[in-house]
Design an enzyme around this catalytic site. Structure first.
Site, PDB file in Angstrom:
ATOM      1  N   SER A 193      63.412  67.214  55.896  1.00  0.00           N
ATOM      2  CA  SER A 193      64.046  69.026  55.448  1.00  0.00           C
ATOM      3  C   SER A 193      63.422  68.240  54.300  1.00  0.00           C
ATOM      4  O   SER A 193      62.269  68.939  53.478  1.00  0.00           O
ATOM      5  CB  SER A 193      65.508  68.121  55.640  1.00  0.00           C
ATOM      6  OG  SER A 193      66.173  69.144  54.968  1.00  0.00           O
ATOM      7  N   LEU A 194      64.275  67.986  53.107  1.00  0.00           N
ATOM      8  CA  LEU A 194      64.130  67.854  51.806  1.00  0.00           C
ATOM      9  C   LEU A 194      62.870  67.362  51.625  1.00  0.00           C
ATOM     10  O   LEU A 194      61.810  67.596  50.362  1.00  0.00           O
ATOM     11  CB  LEU A 194      65.615  66.903  51.212  1.00  0.00           C
ATOM     12  CG  LEU A 194      65.040  67.193  49.175  1.00  0.00           C
ATOM     13  CD1 LEU A 194      64.784  67.927  49.163  1.00  0.00           C
ATOM     14  CD2 LEU A 194      66.462  66.367  49.000  1.00  0.00           C
TER      15      LEU A 194
ATOM     16  N   HIS B 221      70.316  74.078  57.767  1.00  0.00           N
ATOM     17  CA  HIS B 221      69.427  74.376  59.425  1.00  0.00           C
ATOM     18  C   HIS B 221      70.005  74.940  60.435  1.00  0.00           C
ATOM     19  O   HIS B 221      69.867  74.382  61.696  1.00  0.00           O
ATOM     20  CB  HIS B 221      68.190  72.921  59.714  1.00  0.00           C
ATOM     21  CG  HIS B 221      67.849  72.201  58.602  1.00  0.00           C
ATOM     22  ND1 HIS B 221      66.930  72.549  58.135  1.00  0.00           N
ATOM     23  CD2 HIS B 221      68.045  71.024  57.771  1.00  0.00           C
ATOM     24  CE1 HIS B 221      66.056  72.214  57.270  1.00  0.00           C
ATOM     25  NE2 HIS B 221      67.100  71.250  56.939  1.00  0.00           N
TER      26      HIS B 221
END
Length: 306
Positions: free
Chosen positions: A90-91, A196
């Protein structure tokens, strides 16, 4: 031929004091923290090194984590560590892209600050939720969710751990259904929104405006994108994938399996904690993996992963 991957964690691993020992021991790390403070007009040392409420607020967490992980990674590179491929959960994908050569560190920090704010604003507080489902396969979780609205798979972390996301009530009800279908536990996550999920699509679209400002660079090595679990080497694909990533599930298990299939046998997790190491050991116990989460761990890892 042996291949090494650098891996970067996502939101949730942050903790007060992260990166402080790197700042004290590494000139490169000091440059990263000072640069981030200048770019974002905030004291990143205070945010990352001291106990404070902001560190767990998405709009600050994302910039803090990327700054810390980049400081650790650039310090590792200065010590001679090199990656053949990168990935970030993700990040963490922003760190993976920067280390792969696709963007400047300062622009990665700037972009995730904007990303954090947009994600924080996407859904009113208290309306969204996420939970980790333990003990069921991806197919089993998907089967239960397919019969429901407003709840989706957010992360395919590893065998036996799937994260679900969506509206708070829908996630709660899905959790009860998953328990009845054999899940060992369903653990609520301390997050501020349904990350998400399709509810974040507008945040992704708004993020595109920021990403258009980025000076994308030629990738030196590939990174594995969360969206498709495939390697990326074409710079022109990065922006579109980062926009899609905000509302798409994170295909972490598939990404690791792809790396292993393509010959990666050594994984170095760079960032606070050792969450990704735990995932990897459940995906393939035979790979070598170490966590660079402290200065001492960096020096030890130079001797070779366990």
């Amino acid at each position: 031929m042996s291949k090494t991957a650098f891996l970067f964690p996502g939101q949730g691993v942050q903790k007060a004091g992260m990166g402080k020992d790197f700042y004290e021991h590494s000139a490169v790390a000091r440059e990263i923290f000072d640069m981030a403070s200048e770019v974002l007009q905030m004291d990143m040392k205070k945010l990352c090194f001291t106990e404070n409420e902001k560190l767990n607020q998405t709009e600050y967490t994302q910039a803090a984590l990327v700054t810390t992980c980049l400081a650790m990674a650039r310090s590792a590179e200065a010590k001679g560590m090199k990656a053949d491929v990168t990935a970030g959960l993700s990040l963490g994908e922003y760190c993976a892209i920067a280390i792969s050569g696709g963007m400047y560190d300062r622009e990665a920090v700037y972009a995730v600050r904007k990303r954090g704010i947009l994600m924080e604003q996407a859904v009113p507080g208290g309306e969204g939720a996420m939970a980790a489902v333990l003990g069921l396969s991806a197919d089993q979780v998907e089967h239960v969710l397919n019969e429901r609205e407003d709840v989706f798979v957010a992360n395919y972390n590893c065998p036996g751990q799937i994260v679900i996301t969506g509206k708070k009530d829908a996630v709660l009800q899905a959790g009860e259904a998953l328990i009845s279908h054999g899940a060992k536990r369903v653990l609520p996550l301390k997050v501020s929104g349904p990350f998400h999920s399709p509810f974040l699509r507008e945040a992704g679209n708004r993020l595109e405006e920021t990403l258009r400002e980025i000076s994308w660079k030629e990738l030196r090595i590939p990174y594995i994108t969360n969206v498709t679990a495939a390697p990326v080497l074409e710079t022109e694909k990065i922006q579109e994938l980062l926009v899609r990533q905000v509302a798409s599930p994170v295909r972490w298990q598939q990404s690791m399996e792809r790396m292993i299939a393509e010959g990666v046998d050594t994984f170095i997790e760079i960032g606070p904690g050792n969450t990704l190491r735990g995932f990897l050991k459940k995906i393939d116990r035979n790979v070598k993996v170490c966590s660079v989460n402290t200065w001492e761990a960096l020096e030890k890892s130079l001797e070779g992963p366990a």
